[in-house]
Design a protein around this motif. Structure first.
Motif, short mmCIF file in Angstrom:
data_model
loop_
_atom_site.label_atom_id
_atom_site.label_comp_id
_atom_site.label_asym_id
_atom_site.label_seq_id
_atom_site.Cartn_x
_atom_site.Cartn_y
_atom_site.Cartn_z
N ASN A 86 0.80 -1.23 0.00
CA ASN A 86 0.00 0.00 0.00
C ASN A 86 0.84 1.28 0.00
O ASN A 86 0.28 2.37 0.11
N VAL A 87 2.15 1.16 -0.10
CA VAL A 87 3.01 2.34 -0.09
C VAL A 87 2.89 3.06 -1.44
O VAL A 87 3.15 2.47 -2.48
N PRO A 88 2.50 4.35 -1.43
CA PRO A 88 2.41 5.09 -2.70
C PRO A 88 3.79 5.23 -3.35
O PRO A 88 4.71 5.75 -2.72
N PRO A 89 3.96 4.75 -4.58
CA PRO A 89 5.28 4.84 -5.24
C PRO A 89 5.78 6.28 -5.36
O PRO A 89 6.98 6.53 -5.22
N PHE A 90 4.87 7.22 -5.62
CA PHE A 90 5.27 8.63 -5.73
C PHE A 90 5.88 9.11 -4.42
O PHE A 90 6.96 9.72 -4.40
N LEU A 91 5.21 8.82 -3.32
CA LEU A 91 5.71 9.26 -2.01
C LEU A 91 7.01 8.56 -1.67
O LEU A 91 7.93 9.17 -1.11
N PHE A 92 7.12 7.28 -2.01
CA PHE A 92 8.35 6.53 -1.76
C PHE A 92 9.54 7.20 -2.44
O PHE A 92 10.61 7.35 -1.85
N SER A 93 9.35 7.62 -3.69
CA SER A 93 10.45 8.22 -4.46
C SER A 93 10.81 9.60 -3.96
O SER A 93 11.98 9.95 -3.86
N VAL A 94 9.81 10.42 -3.64
CA VAL A 94 10.08 11.78 -3.19
C VAL A 94 10.81 11.77 -1.85
O VAL A 94 11.76 12.52 -1.64
N VAL A 95 10.36 10.91 -0.94
CA VAL A 95 11.02 10.82 0.38
C VAL A 95 12.47 10.39 0.24
O VAL A 95 13.32 10.78 1.04
N GLY A 96 12.78 9.62 -0.80
CA GLY A 96 14.16 9.20 -1.01
C GLY A 96 14.98 10.21 -1.78
O GLY A 96 16.11 10.53 -1.39
N TYR A 97 14.40 10.74 -2.88
CA TYR A 97 15.22 11.56 -3.77
C TYR A 97 15.41 12.99 -3.28
O TYR A 97 16.48 13.58 -3.49
N ALA A 98 14.40 13.59 -2.66
CA ALA A 98 14.53 14.98 -2.20
C ALA A 98 15.70 15.16 -1.23
O ALA A 98 16.52 16.08 -1.41
N PRO A 99 15.85 14.32 -0.20
CA PRO A 99 17.04 14.46 0.65
C PRO A 99 18.34 14.20 -0.10
O PRO A 99 19.35 14.86 0.17
N TYR A 100 18.31 13.25 -1.04
CA TYR A 100 19.54 13.00 -1.82
C TYR A 100 19.89 14.21 -2.66
O TYR A 100 21.07 14.53 -2.84
N PHE A 101 18.89 14.89 -3.21
CA PHE A 101 19.13 16.10 -4.00
C PHE A 101 19.88 17.13 -3.16
O PHE A 101 20.84 17.76 -3.63
N ALA A 102 19.44 17.35 -1.91
CA ALA A 102 20.12 18.31 -1.03
C ALA A 102 21.53 17.84 -0.70
O ALA A 102 22.47 18.65 -0.68
N PHE A 103 21.68 16.55 -0.44
CA PHE A 103 23.00 15.98 -0.16
C PHE A 103 23.96 16.25 -1.32
O PHE A 103 25.08 16.72 -1.13
N ARG A 104 23.50 15.96 -2.53
CA ARG A 104 24.34 16.17 -3.72
C ARG A 104 24.64 17.65 -3.94
O ARG A 104 25.77 18.03 -4.30
N ALA A 105 23.64 18.51 -3.71
CA ALA A 105 23.85 19.95 -3.91
C ALA A 105 24.89 20.49 -2.93
O ALA A 105 25.72 21.32 -3.29
N ILE A 106 24.84 20.02 -1.69
CA ILE A 106 25.82 20.48 -0.69
C ILE A 106 27.23 20.10 -1.12
O ILE A 106 28.16 20.93 -1.05
N ILE A 107 27.41 18.86 -1.56
CA ILE A 107 28.74 18.40 -1.95
C ILE A 107 29.22 19.12 -3.21
O ILE A 107 30.36 19.60 -3.28
N ASN A 108 28.36 19.21 -4.22
CA ASN A 108 28.77 19.81 -5.49
C ASN A 108 29.10 21.29 -5.35
O ASN A 108 30.07 21.79 -5.94
N ARG A 109 28.30 22.03 -4.59
CA ARG A 109 28.52 23.47 -4.45
C ARG A 109 29.68 23.79 -3.52
O ARG A 109 30.15 24.93 -3.48
N ALA A 110 30.14 22.80 -2.78
CA ALA A 110 31.25 23.04 -1.86
C ALA A 110 32.55 23.32 -2.60
O ALA A 110 33.45 23.98 -2.06
N THR A 111 32.67 22.85 -3.85
CA THR A 111 33.93 23.00 -4.58
C THR A 111 34.26 24.46 -4.86
O THR A 111 35.44 24.82 -5.02
N THR A 112 33.25 25.32 -4.96
CA THR A 112 33.50 26.74 -5.28
C THR A 112 33.17 27.66 -4.11
O THR A 112 33.13 28.88 -4.28
N ALA A 113 32.92 27.10 -2.95
CA ALA A 113 32.45 27.90 -1.82
C ALA A 113 33.46 28.98 -1.41
O ALA A 113 33.10 30.14 -1.19
N PHE A 114 34.71 28.61 -1.29
CA PHE A 114 35.71 29.57 -0.81
C PHE A 114 36.04 30.61 -1.87
O PHE A 114 36.16 31.80 -1.58
N GLN A 115 36.20 30.17 -3.11
CA GLN A 115 36.55 31.12 -4.17
C GLN A 115 35.44 32.14 -4.39
O GLN A 115 35.71 33.32 -4.65
#
Length: 269
Positions: A73-102
């Motif tokens: 009964n788990v909604p597939p849409f909700l399953f994916s959003v709960v997983g991908y949205a936090p991963y999106f933030a995780f990836r954004a933090i890592i990727n944007r860190a390369t230019t943070a100081f410059q």
């Protein structure tokens, strides 16, 4: 009154005042980051929330068409959003860190601004964005389908662990990119390659035991399992080790702070 009490009280007051100053600095840096990244766009600040919401929703829609009957009964849409949205933030933090100081080098002429403050402001911005996205999605889903989170405190704790882990890795990446140019070139591909090993888009319960045990060496997979446990409860059996994740969080943050401190002398202000 003991002789040492006034000195201890004075030290405590200085510590509190220092924390207040750091809080004001981080707040100012956060507003500056918002203005720099989104202030001149057509959608303005809304794009901060729309970007992860749209991407997570697209993943959720695709998942809905290829959903597995094993999820019950788990909604597939909700399953994916709960997983991908936090991963999106995780990836954004890592990727944007390369230019943070410059990108913020001129700010270092201000005595109150530290490299750690710059990183915290950026990371808090990503954390706030994905938290708002999850609140919107969960509120909408509960209103339409009546599906409520099983254990909200567990979800909140899992998100905090994920962002703390990303913060430590972000510090390491920022310090590495300031020292070696090659770091900037390899970090972005690595964050995309890491998606299949993160556990963001699938539950470990449906994998062979040997694969599951291998993926659980990744702290990120543990956190995503914890998120699903808080969201879906017994509907999807979860596998995670909180002390193991906490040990990684402490380790990467200590290493990250040490790396930032070491690289500061090599930056030109």
């Amino acid at each position: 009154m003991p002789d040492g009490f006034p000195a201890a009280r004075s030290q405590f007051d200085r510590t509190i005042e220092g924390l207040k100053v750091q809080g004001r600095v981080i707040h100012a840096l956060l507003l500056r980051e918002l203005q720099t990244r989104f202030g001149r766009g057509h959608l303005g600040f809304l794009w901060l929330f729309l970007e992860p919401l749209l991407l997570a929703s697209m993943i959720g829609v695709i998942k809905s068409f290829v959903s597995s009957r094993e999820m019950g009964n788990v909604p597939p849409f909700l399953f994916s959003v709960v997983g991908y949205a936090p991963y999106f933030a995780f990836r954004a933090i890592i990727n944007r860190a390369t230019t943070a100081f410059q990108a913020n080098m001129t700010l270092m002429y201000h005595r109150q601004v530290r490299l750690i403050d710059i990183m915290l402001a950026r990371h808090l911005l990503e954390m706030a964005a994905v938290t708002c996205v999850l609140i919107i999605v969960l509120a909408g889903t509960s209103w339409i389908t009546g599906f409520m989170p099983h254990d909200l405190p567990t979800m909140v704790f899992a998100l905090l662990l994920l962002f703390a882990f990303a913060n430590g890795l972000g510090l390491l990446v920022a310090a590495g990119a300031a020292r070696w140019e090659v770091v900037d070139r390899i970090v972005h591909p690595l964050t995309y390659i890491s998606l299949p090993f993160s556990g963001a888009l699938f539950a470990l319960h449906y994998l062979p035991r040997s694969w599951r045990e291998m993926l659980l060496w990744n702290p990120q997979a543990n956190v995503h399992e914890m998120l699903r446990d808080g969201m879906f409860g017994d509907q999807i059996p979860a596998y995670y080790d909180v002390p193991y994740v906490l040990a990684w969080v402490v380790l990467v943050n200590l290493l990250g702070m040490a790396a930032v401190r070491a690289v500061r002398t090599k930056l030109e202000f």
